[in-house]
Design a protein around this motif. Sequence first.
Motif, mmCIF file in Angstrom:
data_model
loop_
_atom_site.group_PDB
_atom_site.id
_atom_site.type_symbol
_atom_site.label_atom_id
_atom_site.label_comp_id
_atom_site.label_asym_id
_atom_site.label_seq_id
_atom_site.Cartn_x
_atom_site.Cartn_y
_atom_site.Cartn_z
ATOM 1 N N ILE A 1 -15.359 16.324 -0.412
ATOM 2 C CA ILE A 1 -16.419 17.687 0.121
ATOM 3 C C ILE A 1 -16.189 17.438 1.512
ATOM 4 O O ILE A 1 -16.551 16.707 2.071
ATOM 5 C CB ILE A 1 -17.600 17.381 -0.402
ATOM 6 C CG1 ILE A 1 -17.610 17.250 -1.950
ATOM 7 C CG2 ILE A 1 -18.590 18.509 0.139
ATOM 8 C CD1 ILE A 1 -19.028 17.198 -2.521
ATOM 9 N N LYS A 2 -15.681 18.726 2.155
ATOM 10 C CA LYS A 2 -15.561 18.893 3.528
ATOM 11 C C LYS A 2 -16.753 19.808 3.972
ATOM 12 O O LYS A 2 -16.666 21.073 3.686
ATOM 13 C CB LYS A 2 -14.063 19.367 3.907
ATOM 14 C CG LYS A 2 -13.386 18.520 3.393
ATOM 15 C CD LYS A 2 -11.839 18.811 4.207
ATOM 16 C CE LYS A 2 -10.925 17.447 3.905
ATOM 17 N NZ LYS A 2 -10.136 17.100 5.012
ATOM 18 N N ILE A 3 -17.551 19.290 4.908
ATOM 19 C CA ILE A 3 -18.730 20.144 5.491
ATOM 20 C C ILE A 3 -18.700 19.771 6.896
ATOM 21 O O ILE A 3 -18.225 19.125 7.393
ATOM 22 C CB ILE A 3 -19.922 20.070 4.628
ATOM 23 C CG1 ILE A 3 -20.544 18.388 4.941
ATOM 24 C CG2 ILE A 3 -20.072 20.620 3.261
ATOM 25 C CD1 ILE A 3 -21.722 18.136 4.411
ATOM 26 N N ASP A 4 -19.349 20.859 7.783
ATOM 27 C CA ASP A 4 -19.604 20.514 8.871
ATOM 28 C C ASP A 4 -20.915 19.697 9.261
ATOM 29 O O ASP A 4 -22.062 19.972 8.442
ATOM 30 C CB ASP A 4 -20.002 22.062 9.802
ATOM 31 C CG ASP A 4 -20.213 21.473 11.109
ATOM 32 O OD1 ASP A 4 -19.739 20.626 11.778
ATOM 33 O OD2 ASP A 4 -20.799 22.662 11.854
ATOM 34 N N LYS A 5 -20.843 18.736 9.686
ATOM 35 C CA LYS A 5 -22.121 17.532 9.992
ATOM 36 C C LYS A 5 -23.281 17.913 10.597
ATOM 37 O O LYS A 5 -24.128 17.525 10.448
ATOM 38 C CB LYS A 5 -21.454 16.161 10.015
ATOM 39 C CG LYS A 5 -21.105 16.129 11.657
ATOM 40 C CD LYS A 5 -20.594 14.644 12.176
ATOM 41 C CE LYS A 5 -20.119 14.584 13.634
ATOM 42 N NZ LYS A 5 -19.542 13.421 13.904
ATOM 43 N N TRP A 6 -23.060 18.955 11.530
ATOM 44 C CA TRP A 6 -23.955 19.404 12.150
ATOM 45 C C TRP A 6 -24.862 20.585 11.610
ATOM 46 O O TRP A 6 -25.866 21.050 12.007
ATOM 47 C CB TRP A 6 -23.555 19.748 13.452
ATOM 48 C CG TRP A 6 -22.969 18.927 14.418
ATOM 49 C CD1 TRP A 6 -21.721 18.642 14.592
ATOM 50 C CD2 TRP A 6 -23.679 17.473 14.903
ATOM 51 N NE1 TRP A 6 -21.481 17.313 15.174
ATOM 52 C CE2 TRP A 6 -22.625 16.706 15.280
ATOM 53 C CE3 TRP A 6 -25.061 17.121 14.846
ATOM 54 C CZ2 TRP A 6 -22.762 15.557 15.949
ATOM 55 C CZ3 TRP A 6 -25.075 15.951 15.457
ATOM 56 C CH2 TRP A 6 -24.231 15.157 15.808
ATOM 57 N N GLY B 1 -27.329 21.367 9.176
ATOM 58 C CA GLY B 1 -28.083 20.719 8.301
ATOM 59 C C GLY B 1 -28.349 21.159 6.615
ATOM 60 O O GLY B 1 -28.439 20.520 5.897
ATOM 61 N N ALA B 2 -28.238 22.517 6.483
ATOM 62 C CA ALA B 2 -28.424 23.131 5.259
ATOM 63 C C ALA B 2 -27.268 22.640 4.233
ATOM 64 O O ALA B 2 -27.430 22.421 3.219
ATOM 65 C CB ALA B 2 -28.458 24.708 5.324
ATOM 66 N N ALA B 3 -26.110 22.651 4.920
ATOM 67 C CA ALA B 3 -24.648 22.380 4.483
ATOM 68 C C ALA B 3 -24.838 20.953 4.102
ATOM 69 O O ALA B 3 -24.423 20.452 2.628
ATOM 70 C CB ALA B 3 -23.553 22.851 5.148
ATOM 71 N N VAL B 4 -25.349 19.923 4.816
ATOM 72 C CA VAL B 4 -25.393 18.571 4.627
ATOM 73 C C VAL B 4 -26.388 18.481 3.483
ATOM 74 O O VAL B 4 -26.032 17.643 2.407
ATOM 75 C CB VAL B 4 -25.692 17.890 5.795
ATOM 76 C CG1 VAL B 4 -25.850 16.373 5.354
ATOM 77 C CG2 VAL B 4 -24.649 17.835 6.717
ATOM 78 N N LYS B 5 -27.367 19.210 3.500
ATOM 79 C CA LYS B 5 -28.493 18.779 2.563
ATOM 80 C C LYS B 5 -27.965 19.110 1.085
ATOM 81 O O LYS B 5 -28.264 18.540 0.130
ATOM 82 C CB LYS B 5 -29.781 19.720 2.752
ATOM 83 C CG LYS B 5 -30.829 19.668 1.785
ATOM 84 C CD LYS B 5 -31.577 20.842 1.725
ATOM 85 C CE LYS B 5 -32.675 20.921 0.732
ATOM 86 N NZ LYS B 5 -32.284 21.162 -0.646
ATOM 87 N N ASN B 6 -27.432 20.607 1.126
ATOM 88 C CA ASN B 6 -26.677 21.065 -0.345
ATOM 89 C C ASN B 6 -25.711 20.153 -0.930
ATOM 90 O O ASN B 6 -25.679 20.008 -2.042
ATOM 91 C CB ASN B 6 -26.253 22.523 -0.124
ATOM 92 C CG ASN B 6 -27.447 23.457 0.062
ATOM 93 O OD1 ASN B 6 -28.529 23.164 -0.400
ATOM 94 N ND2 ASN B 6 -27.229 24.450 1.004
ATOM 95 N N ALA B 7 -24.831 19.596 0.127
ATOM 96 C CA ALA B 7 -23.799 18.722 -0.332
ATOM 97 C C ALA B 7 -24.399 17.432 -1.183
ATOM 98 O O ALA B 7 -24.055 16.981 -1.848
ATOM 99 C CB ALA B 7 -22.834 18.331 0.931
ATOM 100 N N LEU B 8 -25.468 16.658 -0.425
ATOM 101 C CA LEU B 8 -26.224 15.490 -0.923
ATOM 102 C C LEU B 8 -26.724 15.999 -2.280
ATOM 103 O O LEU B 8 -26.955 14.980 -3.111
ATOM 104 C CB LEU B 8 -27.221 15.308 0.306
ATOM 105 C CG LEU B 8 -26.388 14.417 1.494
ATOM 106 C CD1 LEU B 8 -27.420 14.043 2.305
ATOM 107 C CD2 LEU B 8 -25.531 13.050 0.992
ATOM 108 N N ASP B 9 -27.524 16.980 -2.230
ATOM 109 C CA ASP B 9 -28.287 17.287 -3.497
ATOM 110 C C ASP B 9 -27.070 17.703 -4.679
ATOM 111 O O ASP B 9 -27.450 17.117 -6.054
ATOM 112 C CB ASP B 9 -28.979 18.663 -3.400
ATOM 113 C CG ASP B 9 -30.026 18.597 -2.501
ATOM 114 O OD1 ASP B 9 -30.519 17.447 -2.270
ATOM 115 O OD2 ASP B 9 -30.817 19.639 -2.079
ATOM 116 N N ASP B 10 -25.909 18.123 -4.310
ATOM 117 C CA ASP B 10 -25.010 18.523 -5.439
ATOM 118 C C ASP B 10 -24.389 17.060 -5.944
ATOM 119 O O ASP B 10 -24.110 16.734 -7.078
ATOM 120 C CB ASP B 10 -23.859 19.355 -5.004
ATOM 121 C CG ASP B 10 -24.543 20.872 -4.954
ATOM 122 O OD1 ASP B 10 -25.480 21.240 -5.297
ATOM 123 O OD2 ASP B 10 -23.719 21.633 -4.188
#
Length: 105
Positions: A36-41, A43-52
């Motif tokens: 999964i590729k997300i922008d590490k900065w 925060g919402a994308a990181v949280k959603n990726a971790l939740d998924d």
Amino acid sequence: SSLWFSSPHQWLSKIVERSFGGYPAQVRWKIDDKPIKIDKWDGAAVKNALDDAAKKVLLEKYGYEENYGLIDGRLLICTISCLFAIVALIWDYMHPFPESKNVLA
């Protein structure tokens, strides 16, 4: 065997292989091949990726089932409160403010 590798990923995978009795983690269990590729900065994308990812692990690896009881209960409470608000709005329309003060309070 030496722990000097060209990347930290190789070093970590070697430690994982040793901790699982010689079997690499990719052989034992694999959910998805593509990362999964997300922008590490973001925060919402990181949280959603971790939740998924956590949801996928719990559902696919451990065989848990989702229980929507809490969400359904919250929706029921919201529906009941909206119905009360609609009844109060209609009551206030049919009986203007001084008369409807006891119902609205």
